[in-house]
Scaffold this active site. Sequence first.
Site, PDB file in Angstrom:
ATOM      1  N   ASN A  72       0.798  -1.226   0.000  1.00 39.46           N
ATOM      2  CA  ASN A  72       0.000   0.000   0.000  1.00 39.46           C
ATOM      3  C   ASN A  72       0.834   1.281   0.000  1.00 39.46           C
ATOM      4  O   ASN A  72       0.588   2.198  -0.786  1.00 39.46           O
ATOM      5  CB  ASN A  72      -0.986  -0.004   1.166  1.00 39.46           C
TER       6      ASN A  72
ATOM      7  N   GLY B 126       2.202  -5.620   7.745  1.00 46.88           N
ATOM      8  CA  GLY B 126       1.246  -6.411   6.985  1.00 46.88           C
ATOM      9  C   GLY B 126       0.096  -6.854   7.856  1.00 46.88           C
ATOM     10  O   GLY B 126      -0.221  -6.224   8.874  1.00 46.88           O
TER      11      GLY B 126
ATOM     12  N   ALA C  72      -2.747 -11.789  10.568  1.00 50.19           N
ATOM     13  CA  ALA C  72      -2.588 -13.238  10.369  1.00 50.19           C
ATOM     14  C   ALA C  72      -1.142 -13.589  10.054  1.00 50.19           C
ATOM     15  O   ALA C  72      -0.596 -14.559  10.604  1.00 50.19           O
ATOM     16  CB  ALA C  72      -3.513 -13.710   9.247  1.00 50.19           C
TER      17      ALA C  72
ATOM     18  N   GLU D 155       4.102  -4.237  12.533  1.00 50.64           N
ATOM     19  CA  GLU D 155       2.946  -3.346  12.427  1.00 50.64           C
ATOM     20  C   GLU D 155       1.875  -4.086  11.650  1.00 50.64           C
ATOM     21  O   GLU D 155       2.047  -4.384  10.463  1.00 50.64           O
ATOM     22  CB  GLU D 155       3.296  -2.045  11.710  1.00 50.64           C
TER      23      GLU D 155
ATOM     24  N   CYS E 274      -3.026   0.943   6.732  1.00 50.62           N
ATOM     25  CA  CYS E 274      -3.257   0.223   7.995  1.00 50.62           C
ATOM     26  C   CYS E 274      -3.887   1.127   9.052  1.00 50.62           C
ATOM     27  O   CYS E 274      -4.696   0.675   9.854  1.00 50.62           O
ATOM     28  CB  CYS E 274      -1.943  -0.347   8.517  1.00 50.62           C
TER      29      CYS E 274
END
Length: 492
Positions: free
Chosen positions: A161, A238, A241, A260, A294
Site C-alpha cells: 500500500n 502487513g 494473520a 505493524e 493500515c
Amino acid sequence: MPKTLDISLLDQINKSYIGGQWVDGKSGRDYEIKDPYDHSTVSTVKLANKEQIRNAFETANKAQKEWARTSAEERREVLTKALNFLEENKEDIIQLVIRETGGTALKGEVEFGFGISDINDAIPMVEKIYAPKEYSSNTPGKVNRVYRLPLGVITSITPFNFPFNMATRTIFPALALGNAVVHKPDIQVGLVGGQIFAKALEEAGLPAGVFNSILTDTEESGDEFIINPNSDFISFTGSTAVGQHIREKTGNTMKQMALELGGNNPLVILEDANIDQAVDIAIFGKFMHNGQICAITNRIIVHQGIYDAFLEKYVERVKSLKVGDPKDPATVIGPVINNKQADKIMGIVEKAKEEGLTVAVEGARNGNVISPFVFTNVSNDSTLASTEVFGPVAQIIIAEDDDDAIRIANDTEFGLSAAIVTNDIQKGERLALEIEAGTTHVNDMPAVLESNVPFGGVKNSGIGRFGHDWVVEEFTTTKWISVQKEKLEYPF
C-alpha cells in the site's frame, strides 16, 4: 497530461540486488508487475529462489561486520548520497508509485515526502552507536559505560500500500546504525518498494552485501525470510494473520521483531465537534489511497446529538469525490491493488447488505476501481464493524455519549491508531489516553505519520515501535562495559 516514467530507470532496477550485483531470479518463473488501473505491464521480473535468498543472508552477515566498523562520517556520506539520488529522481519515483500502487498523484507526493522525512531523521542516527553513556558505580574506582552496538542483519518485509515509505522507515535507520539489511518488498510493487533503494545505495557507494533487495513471492521464499539463522531482527508491516504466523515460526528462537499489523481504527466525533471540520477529517481520513492504509479510519463513531447533521454533509461530500484513473490529477478514488482485493471488498459490501445495514451511498465496481460506499446506523458487533475493510467503504456508528463512544472505540481486537474530534482540547487529550491504541490524534485523522515519534500498535495490531528514538532501541543491542581503575581487594 500526466508525466511519463523514465523507462531507462525501470530497465536498471527490474532485477534482484544481491551482494552488490543485479541478478535475475533463478526460480524459472517470471512475474509481471501490472498497473492496477489499466492492467498494463510496468515491468517483467524473474523471481528469485530460496537459494538466492539464503545467499543474500550469508552475504549480508559477512558484509555487516565490516560495515559496523565504519565511522559515523562514512555512513553519513553514503546515506546522504542515497538521499540525494532519490530526491533527484523524485518525479520518476512518484510516477512509479502511481503505476505500481494505483495511487493518485497526491498519494505519490505524500508517500515520497514521508519517505524523505524518514531518511532525514535516520541519517543523524549514525552517531548513536559506539557513543557510550557513563553511569555511576557503588564500587570505588569503577567506571560504567553503556554502548549501543549494531544488532546484525535486519530482515525487512514491506506491503503493497505505501511501499516507498514503509521501506524507508526500516532500511535507512538500520543502515545508519551499522546493520545490514535483507529486504523483501511486496512483488506487486517491487520496484518502488525495494529496487529503487538498491539503485540509490549502489550509486552512493554502499559496500556490496550490506543491502540486498530480493524480487520474489511466498511461493518461492516460503518462510526463509523469517527463519533464516543469519537474520537477527524482523521488521514486518502487513496483516495480523501473517504477523501471528511470524511469531509462531520464530517462537523457538531469540529473534527480535517489530510488527505493524492490522487495524480497526476509530474516528470518534464528539457532540461539541465542529461538523465541517469533522467531515473534512472523516473524508480524507477514510478515502486517502482508497482506504488502503493500515492506520486509515475504519469506523466513524458519531455522537447522537450531531449524527444527522454530520451524516447529511458527509454523504454529500462522498458523492462529489472523483473516481477513476489515478493518472488524472483530479482523481481522488483510483483502483485498489488487484482483482482479488476488489473481490474481497465487494464481498464485505454484500455481507453488510445481507445483515441489513443501511446504505446511504451506493458505490459500484468497474474493474479494480470501486466508488465509495457508505453504510449508516452500523452496529459495532456487525461483521462490517469487526472487519478491516482496506477499501473505500465507510461505516458510521451512533454513540449515545462520550463514554459510549470510547467504549465502542475500544471494543475491537485491534489497537493501531485512533482519533477524536472535539472543540474541547483538554477533554480530547484526556479521552485520547483512554482509547486502547498505539497512537491517538486529537482533531486529526488516525492515519498520521511523523518520523520522529513512535508508531506502532497494541493488542492484535502489533509489537515494537518505528520512529527516531524508538527504532534506535529496536535496531541496536545494549552492552555494558565497566573499567576498574583502582585495584580491588576480594574476600577470597
